[in-house]
Each structure stands twice: as structure tokens, then as C-alpha cells.
Design a protein around this motif. Structure first.
Motif, short mmCIF file in Angstrom:
data_model
loop_
_atom_site.label_atom_id
_atom_site.label_comp_id
_atom_site.label_asym_id
_atom_site.label_seq_id
_atom_site.Cartn_x
_atom_site.Cartn_y
_atom_site.Cartn_z
N ARG A 54 0.88 -1.17 0.00
CA ARG A 54 0.00 0.00 0.00
C ARG A 54 0.92 1.21 0.00
NH1 ARG A 54 -3.39 -3.86 0.02
NH2 ARG A 54 -4.26 -4.73 1.92
N SER A 103 -2.74 -0.63 -4.29
CA SER A 103 -3.50 0.16 -3.31
C SER A 103 -2.69 1.34 -2.80
CB SER A 103 -3.84 -0.69 -2.08
OG SER A 103 -4.74 -1.69 -2.37
N THR A 138 -7.28 2.79 0.92
CA THR A 138 -7.48 2.72 2.36
C THR A 138 -7.33 4.14 2.89
OG1 THR A 138 -6.33 0.59 2.36
CG2 THR A 138 -6.61 1.67 4.49
N MET A 303 3.67 -0.94 3.86
CA MET A 303 3.16 0.35 3.38
C MET A 303 4.32 1.27 3.01
SD MET A 303 -0.23 0.36 5.72
CE MET A 303 -0.03 1.65 6.72
#
Ligand code: 5AD
Ligand code: FES
Length: 365
Positions: A54, A103, A138, A303
Motif C-alpha cells: 500500500r 493500493s 485505504t 506500506m
């Protein structure tokens, strides 16, 4: 005891509080390795030999809250405040999309004014548009009303991160000013679920005054609230914050914070099995290869920071935050090679939804 715990796991018997506590208290290196290996095995069974990325954009450090441990708390006057421009945020998302990340995460300090709510809604729509709906989004934007959560969901966000920080209400009170409220936070998790988000929460590990029993309770809290995604990391001192004053010598407890965090990841994987678990940047702040070790202990999400480097020094939630200087391209190169080194595949171009959420949705049908 460990064999007994593993047998329970293999026979599908739920681990007890005592089992979880035992796992968190292990000091013996050989035993620890066995626990991490077992957690990795369970991760592999439920998710595969795979890590999802992400790209995280920390687009603003303006915050109306004043959490005692956080470097960007409202009262910290030493921080230069920023909010990225709409185009800059979109450019970050576009970069992540072109890298085939699958993402992005949008995170910032907490604000709930109408200008902010509109701003986010617009950005979400634009990111959806630029990626033809392909990029998963997200968001991690704190406590909001149900209406706001709904608007952002309708605009394209489908996963939400809201850490409870600790499930011990007394400790929560000690770490936050009077107007911060644990029940309200838990209620937000419920609202997010009702709206339809995949819901993530988590805690800080090794907080002053936090006990092993608290951490066991945190894990039980995740289960009780049927959480889909977990993001936990070690508490790290942050200059100019009240909580950091409670710690005399952080260097002397670093190793402990780090190991306890890995144990928490492993215990959560062994207990909850099919949730997404992030190997957080805070782990890397304590150890160069901390995030890789998190993956080895059962985590499955990384992330990478895709925030423009000019803003990174101002988003210091805690000290020694890594990758402050590297630009996103460099971050990507180094991360990729690090992950391949530990024999994991990167789930490029995939949303990487929480199997727990997907399994639940399938059962409902
Ligand atoms: N150490 C570690 N994590 C921190 N966070 C905030 N301050 C610190 C700190 N000093 C975490 C909180 C928050 C997330 C965005 O960052 O858990 O939810
Ligand atoms: Fe910003 Fe806690 S200080 S949400």
C-alpha cells in the motif's frame, strides 16, 4: 507448552488467554524462532507466500487532537504544519498506480471540518478516476461522523484504519487528554463496519504503564470486534511529547520493544489467522530490517512511503522515522529487493483485501 499450543492450532482449537500470554512472554531464542516460523506457516496457509503493498501518502500533519505520545499533536509548536495540494496527492497516487502497487493509503492528522471532508471526497473520486477504479484505497483519517464515513466510502475508499492505541480504558485515559474518548473510538469502528468498510485497528506496543495482560486483552479485543486488518507497532519516544517524559532511557528498552512487537504480530497471526497484518514502519525505525522480520513473524502488508520527500521530515510521529531522505523510487527499489531476499512474492496490481473480510462476505451470501 509450546508443542501443546501448536497442537491446538493444528487441530483448530482456539488459543486461550494463557496461551497468548505464554507466547508474548517467550524469551528463549529457539522457542521464539519456532513461534515466528509457525506464524509464518499460518500466514502462508491463509494468504500465500505473498506481501501486498500500500503506497502511503501522509498528506497533512495538521491535527485537532492532542494525544500525549504523538509527535504531530496539536500542542507541539515545534512542528511546521503542512497540507499537500490536491494535485500533489493525486500525483502520489498516480505514481503508486504506475508502480502497480494495487493500493494506496491516505493518512493525515485528524480534522473534521467541512472543507476537509469535501477535500477528501474530491481526491478519492479523482484517484478512482485516474486508475479506472483499479487502485484500492485505504484511508486513515481518524474519528468522523457516520455521514462522513459514508461519503468517503461512496467516493471510493473501501478500507479504513483507526487504531484504538490500547484496549485498556484506564491506560487510554492516561495517554490522552480529557476530551479524547475510548468509547467513541470503538463506536467509530462499529460505524465503519456498518458503512461497509474493511476495518483495521491496532495498538502501540510497549507503551509506558502497559502490561503483557493488556496486550493479551488487545488481541482478544481484535477478535471480539471482528477486525479485518491489524496495524500495530512499537511505541517510540517522540521529542516534545508528555509520554516521552515517562521514559528515562529509551535506548535501553529498544530491543524489548522490538521483540515484543514481533511477538505480538506472531500471536495475532496464530490467533486470528486470516486477517491482514501490517509490518509497520515503526518496526523499521527500531531495526534496519525490522519490517522484513515482521513479515517473517506473520505479517503480510507493507506500506511504502510515497509522500513527497519535502514533506516527510514534518510527519514525524516518533523519532528516527526511516526513509525520510529517500525518494519513492529509491524506496521502491530497496524494498522490492529486500522482500525478494526473504523469498516472498509481491502481490503487484492486487487490492490485497483482508481474507477475513472476503471470507465473511462469502459466508453471508
Ligand atoms: N510511537 C509509535 N507510534 C506512534 N503513533 C503515534 N505516535 C507514536 C509514537 N510515539 C502511531 C499511532 C497512530 C499512528 C498513525 O501512529 O498508533 O494511530
Ligand atoms: Fe493527532 Fe492523536 S495527535 S490524532
Amino acid at each position: 507448552m509450546l508443542n501443546y499450543i501448536f497442537e491446538k492450532i493444528d487441530s483448530g482449537i482456539e488459543l486461550s488467554e494463557e496461551d497468548l500470554k505464554y507466547l508474548l512472554l517467550i524469551e528463549n531464542k529457539d522457542e521464539l524462532k519456532k513461534v515466528f516460523d509457525k506464524a509464518y506457516e499460518i500466514k502462508e496457509q491463509n494468504i500465500g507466500k505473498k506481501v501486498w503493498f500500500r503506497g502511503i501518502i501522509e498528506f497533512s500533519n495538521i491535527c485537532k487532537k492532542d494525544c500525549y505520545y504523538c509527535g504531530i499533536r496539536k500542542s507541539n509548536k515545534t512542528v511546521e504544519r503542512y497540507i499537500m495540494k490536491e494535485e500533489e496527492i493525486i500525483a502520489g497516487a498516480e505514481w503508486a498506480y504506475k508502480q502497480n502497487y494495487g493500493s494506496v493509503v491516505l493518512q493525515s492528522g485528524e480534522r473534521d471540518d467541512p472543507i476537509f471532508v469535501d477535500f477528501i471526497e474530491r481526491i478519492l473520486k479523482k484517484i478512482k478516476e485516474l486508475s479506472k477504479g483499479e487502485l484500492g484505497i485505504t484511508i486513515s483519517l481518524g474519528e468522523q461522523t457516520k455521514e462522513t464515513y459514508q461519503r468517503w466510502f461512496d467516493a471510493g475508499a473501501h478500507r479504513y484504519l483507526l487504531r484504538v492505541e490500547t484496549s485498556n480504558t484506564k491506560l487510554y485515559k492516561k495517554l490522552h487528554p480529557e476530551d479524547h474518548n475510548f468509547e467513541q473510538r470503538v463506536n467509530c469502528l462499529q460505524l465503519l463496519k456498518e458503512v461497509g468498510y474493511q476495518v483495521g485497528t491496532g495498538v502501540m506496543i510497549g507503551l509506558p504503564m502497559q502490561t503483557i495482560d493488556d496486550l493479551v486483552d488487545d488481541i482478544l479485543f481484535f477478535k471480539k470486534h471482528d477486525i479485518d486488518m491489524i496495524g500495530m507497532g512499537p511505541y517510540i519516544v517522540s521529542e516534545n511529547t508528555p509520554t516521552s517524559e515517562l521514559i528515562e532511557d529509551f535506548d535501553s528498552i529498544k530491543e524489548n520493544q522490538y521483540m515484543l512487537s514481533l511477538k505480538m504480530i506472531a500471536a495475532v497471526r496464530l490467533f486470528l489467522k486470516d486477517v491482514n497484518i501490517a509490518s509497520t514502519t515503526a518496526l523499521q525505525a527500531l531495526k534496519t530490517y525490522g519490517r522484513e522480520m515482521g513479515l517473517k513473524a506473520g505479517a503480510n502488508i507493507i506500506m511504502p512511503n510515497v509522500t513527497d520527500t519535502i514533506y516527510r521530515p514534518s510527519y514525524q510521529l516518533y523519532e528516527n522515522k526511516p526513509c525520510i531522505d529517500e525518494n519513492s523510487d529509491l524506496c521502491m527499489g530497496c524494498l522490492e529487493s529486500r522482500i525478494l531476499k526473504i523469498d516472498e512474492e509481491i502481490g503487484l496490481g492486487e487490492w490485497g483485501d483482508s481474507p477475513h473480510f472476503t471470507n465473511k462476505a462469502a459466508q453471508k451470501k
